[in-house]
Structures are given as structure tokens and as C-alpha cells.
Design a protein around this motif. Structure first.
Motif, short mmCIF file in Angstrom:
data_model
loop_
_atom_site.label_atom_id
_atom_site.label_comp_id
_atom_site.label_asym_id
_atom_site.label_seq_id
_atom_site.Cartn_x
_atom_site.Cartn_y
_atom_site.Cartn_z
N HIS A 110 0.82 -1.21 0.00
CA HIS A 110 0.00 0.00 0.00
C HIS A 110 0.86 1.27 0.00
O HIS A 110 0.62 2.18 -0.80
CB HIS A 110 -0.94 -0.01 1.21
CG HIS A 110 -1.94 1.10 1.20
ND1 HIS A 110 -3.04 1.09 0.38
CD2 HIS A 110 -1.98 2.25 1.90
CE1 HIS A 110 -3.72 2.20 0.58
NE2 HIS A 110 -3.12 2.92 1.49
N THR A 111 1.85 1.33 0.88
CA THR A 111 2.66 2.56 0.97
C THR A 111 3.59 2.74 -0.23
O THR A 111 3.83 3.87 -0.65
CB THR A 111 3.50 2.60 2.27
OG1 THR A 111 4.34 1.46 2.33
CG2 THR A 111 2.62 2.67 3.49
N ASN A 112 4.11 1.65 -0.78
CA ASN A 112 5.05 1.76 -1.90
C ASN A 112 4.36 1.90 -3.25
O ASN A 112 4.91 2.53 -4.15
CB ASN A 112 5.95 0.54 -1.98
CG ASN A 112 7.39 0.83 -1.62
OD1 ASN A 112 8.07 -0.09 -1.16
ND2 ASN A 112 7.88 2.02 -1.81
N TRP A 113 3.20 1.29 -3.41
CA TRP A 113 2.61 1.18 -4.74
C TRP A 113 1.23 1.82 -4.89
O TRP A 113 0.93 2.34 -5.97
CB TRP A 113 2.55 -0.28 -5.15
CG TRP A 113 3.86 -0.98 -5.02
CD1 TRP A 113 4.15 -2.01 -4.17
CD2 TRP A 113 5.07 -0.72 -5.73
NE1 TRP A 113 5.46 -2.39 -4.32
CE2 TRP A 113 6.05 -1.61 -5.27
CE3 TRP A 113 5.43 0.21 -6.71
CZ2 TRP A 113 7.35 -1.64 -5.76
CZ3 TRP A 113 6.73 0.19 -7.20
CH2 TRP A 113 7.67 -0.73 -6.73
N VAL A 114 0.39 1.77 -3.87
CA VAL A 114 -0.95 2.35 -3.99
C VAL A 114 -0.92 3.85 -3.74
O VAL A 114 -1.38 4.64 -4.58
CB VAL A 114 -1.94 1.66 -3.03
CG1 VAL A 114 -3.31 2.32 -3.09
CG2 VAL A 114 -2.05 0.17 -3.37
N LEU A 115 -0.39 4.28 -2.60
CA LEU A 115 -0.42 5.70 -2.24
C LEU A 115 0.25 6.62 -3.27
O LEU A 115 -0.30 7.67 -3.58
CB LEU A 115 0.20 5.91 -0.86
CG LEU A 115 -0.61 5.37 0.32
CD1 LEU A 115 0.15 5.59 1.64
CD2 LEU A 115 -1.99 5.99 0.37
N PRO A 116 1.42 6.27 -3.82
CA PRO A 116 2.03 7.17 -4.79
C PRO A 116 1.43 7.08 -6.20
O PRO A 116 1.87 7.78 -7.11
CB PRO A 116 3.50 6.75 -4.80
CG PRO A 116 3.53 5.37 -4.30
CD PRO A 116 2.33 5.21 -3.39
N GLY A 117 0.44 6.21 -6.41
CA GLY A 117 -0.24 6.16 -7.70
C GLY A 117 0.31 5.17 -8.71
O GLY A 117 -0.13 5.16 -9.86
N VAL A 118 1.23 4.32 -8.31
CA VAL A 118 1.81 3.35 -9.24
C VAL A 118 0.76 2.35 -9.72
O VAL A 118 0.66 2.06 -10.92
CB VAL A 118 3.03 2.64 -8.61
CG1 VAL A 118 3.55 1.54 -9.51
CG2 VAL A 118 4.12 3.65 -8.29
N VAL A 119 -0.04 1.83 -8.80
CA VAL A 119 -1.08 0.87 -9.18
C VAL A 119 -2.06 1.54 -10.14
O VAL A 119 -2.42 0.96 -11.17
CB VAL A 119 -1.80 0.30 -7.94
CG1 VAL A 119 -3.05 -0.48 -8.34
CG2 VAL A 119 -0.86 -0.59 -7.15
#
Length: 112
Positions: free
Chosen positions: A37-46
Motif C-alpha cells: 500500500h505505501t510503496n505502490w498504492v499511495l504514490p499512484g503506481v497501481v
């Protein structure tokens, strides 16, 4: 909460976002002291990947996020992490595109 039990009994949390089943999924494995969640969802990568039609799978590595946190150091290490990313939702992710971040690279590099 989607999770699977690793062969040593540690529960590994994972999430999946739908996309084009004709393409291999993108397997996201986070770095140290983070989570999917912190590495991929929050910054918009997903969101960026799914906007291009890609299926995305992100796991929380053992000891991180919503996955199990055993206290014994024998439950950790690069080879152990690599075995965990091979079986999200009990199906091997063959032909996946596995970017990793920092320590996530160590685990995902063994799956290629």
C-alpha cells in the motif's frame, strides 16, 4: 483480506487489481519497512499501471504491512522472500513483470 499461507506457515497478504488477462500481471514487491500500500498504492503506481490495462498483484512481504511477522530470523531472507512471491493466491505467476523496490528486488529477481 486476501492472503495465503506460505509453506512455513507465515500468512502473506496480497492484493490484485484487474486488467487485460492477455498480458502477464505486474508483480509489485515493496522495499524495506514499507508495504504494498505505501510503496505502490499511495504514490499512484497501481493506478498508473491499471490505467494502461495491466493486471497488478502487490504483496506485503513477511514482517511488513498486513503479512505475518514472525520473530525468529530463520523465517526471513532473500530466498524465503522469493518463494513467497511465487505463490500469491496459490497460483504461480509465471511470465510476470516483476519490478521491485530495494529489498523487493532481491525477492522478485529470483522469480524471473
Amino acid at each position: 483480506m486476501p492472503a495465503f499461507q506460505a509453506d512455513d506457515g507465515v500468512e502473506i497478504f496480497w492484493e490484485q487489481w484487474d486488467g487485460d488477462r492477455g498480458q502477464p500481471p505486474v508483480l509489485l514487491h515493496h522495499g524495506f519497512i514499507a508495504s504494498g500500500h505505501t510503496n505502490w498504492v499511495l504514490p499512484g503506481v497501481v493506478d498508473a499501471l491499471t490505467a494502461t490495462g495491466r493486471r497488478v498483484v502487490a504483496i506485503d512481504a513477511r514482517g511488513h504491512g498486513r503479512s505475518g511477522k514472525p520473530h525468529d530470523p530463520a523465517f526471513y531472507g532473500e530466498s524465503r522472500m522469493a518463494r513467497d512471491v511465487r505463490v500469491p493466491h496459490r497460483r504461480p505467476l509465471t511470465g510476470n513483470d516483476p519490478p521491485g523496490w530495494r529489498s523487493g528486488c532481491a525477492g522478485t529477481s529470483a522469480t524471473s
